[in-house]
Enzyme design. Structure first.
Site, mmCIF file in Angstrom:
data_model
loop_
_atom_site.group_PDB
_atom_site.id
_atom_site.type_symbol
_atom_site.label_atom_id
_atom_site.label_comp_id
_atom_site.label_asym_id
_atom_site.label_seq_id
_atom_site.Cartn_x
_atom_site.Cartn_y
_atom_site.Cartn_z
ATOM 1 N N ASP A 1 0.859 -1.200 0.000
ATOM 2 C CA ASP A 1 0.000 0.000 0.000
ATOM 3 C C ASP A 1 0.886 1.238 0.000
ATOM 4 O O ASP A 1 2.042 1.188 0.436
ATOM 5 C CB ASP A 1 -0.875 0.039 1.261
ATOM 6 C CG ASP A 1 -1.860 -1.118 1.315
ATOM 7 O OD1 ASP A 1 -2.133 -1.710 0.258
ATOM 8 O OD2 ASP A 1 -2.330 -1.419 2.431
HETATM 9 N N1 URA Z 1 -1.163 -5.818 4.121
HETATM 10 C C1 URA Z 1 -1.666 -4.571 4.078
HETATM 11 O O1 URA Z 1 -2.697 -4.285 4.663
HETATM 12 N N2 URA Z 1 -1.007 -3.648 3.358
HETATM 13 C C2 URA Z 1 0.158 -3.892 2.712
HETATM 14 O O2 URA Z 1 0.726 -2.998 2.092
HETATM 15 C C3 URA Z 1 0.665 -5.199 2.772
HETATM 16 C C4 URA Z 1 -0.010 -6.147 3.481
#
Ligand code: URA
Length: 241
Positions: free
Chosen positions: A107
């Site tokens: 993310d």
């Molecule tokens: N889980 C999440 O919620 N975000 C990420 O970026 C990776 C794993």
């Protein structure tokens, strides 16, 4: 050793500069193939067979490159984005001529380990849902994380959409108002770590990936920094995938 390729493309993909830089080298008559000075950047050569020299030094053909990056927050793990900086924008010049892409995304606000490569086969294996490659995240969670949460992760958390996650391993580093944990998961659903904690009524306030398969994020790599992985690291990654 494989299909014939355009000279400028092959040199670019082997890390000898951008297409433009390579064309300039050729225009300056600094490149030879099997002893002949080349003036056409588009001639086709045979990777690993044609003897290519730049300034009379043998050019080494490289097919694949594997780069580990410590992704900072605020950066998108994609190759192109209209609005935000991407991990490709962070690559130093020496890696730019390789057509790398991220093997797995984080993310925008998540930090940590991203593998960038042009090896589609390895990326596919790492990302294949059937392979269950372990991914470990260092997480700050609002509220106390307790041993009962550990059991819930081990049993399989049910997400908001009803999906039951594979068993995951929670290690509690510190349980306090903002707890510190490591969480290892074996799949990669959308926002998975955040949603797993949400199912337990807890909020993730900081998330950093610290390992993927046999590959660990180098703690000496500052945010936004990257380096090629070593042969040992590549072998560890391949063993796990
Ligand atoms: N889980 C999440 O919620 N975000 C990420 O970026 C990776 C794993």
């Amino acid at each position: 050793m494989g299909e014939r390729q355009r000279l400028d493309k092959l040199l670019g993909n082997s890390g000898y500069g951008s297409r433009k830089e390579i064309r300039n080298l050729i225009r300056q008559r600094r490149v030879t193939v099997d002893g002949d000075v080349i003036s056409n950047p588009g001639i086709h050569v045979e990777p690993g067979v044609s003897k290519i020299r730049i300034d009379d030094i043998e050019a080494v053909y490289r097919k694949y490159i594997y780069i580990m990056m410590n992704k900072p927050g605020g950066v998108i793990s994609a190759t192109y984005d209209k609005r935000h900086e991407t991990i490709i924008d962070l690559l130093p010049d020496e890696f730019r001529s390789f057509d790398v892409f991220p093997a797995g995304r984080l993310d925008i606000d998540t930090e940590g380990l991203v593998l960038l490569t042009n090896d589609g086969q390895l990326a596919h294996e790492i990302l294949s849902p059937r392979k269950h490659i372990p991914k470990t995240y260092y997480v700050h969670v609002n509220g106390r994380v307790i041993d009962k949460d550990k059991e819930a992760f081990a049993e399989g958390i049910v997400l908001d959409d009803g999906y039951r996650c594979l068993p995951a391993e929670l290690e509690i580093i510190e349980s306090s108002e903002v707890s510190e944990v490591n969480l290892t998961i074996y799949e990669g659903k959308f926002h998975q770590v955040k949603r797993m904690f949400e199912s337990l009524g807890k909020e993730v306030v900081y998330l950093k990936r610290i390992s993927m398969g046999g590959l660990k994020l180098d703690p000496r790599l500052g945010p936004g920094k990257c380096r090629e992985i070593t042969d040992k690291e590549l072998n560890a990654l391949k063993k796990n995938s």
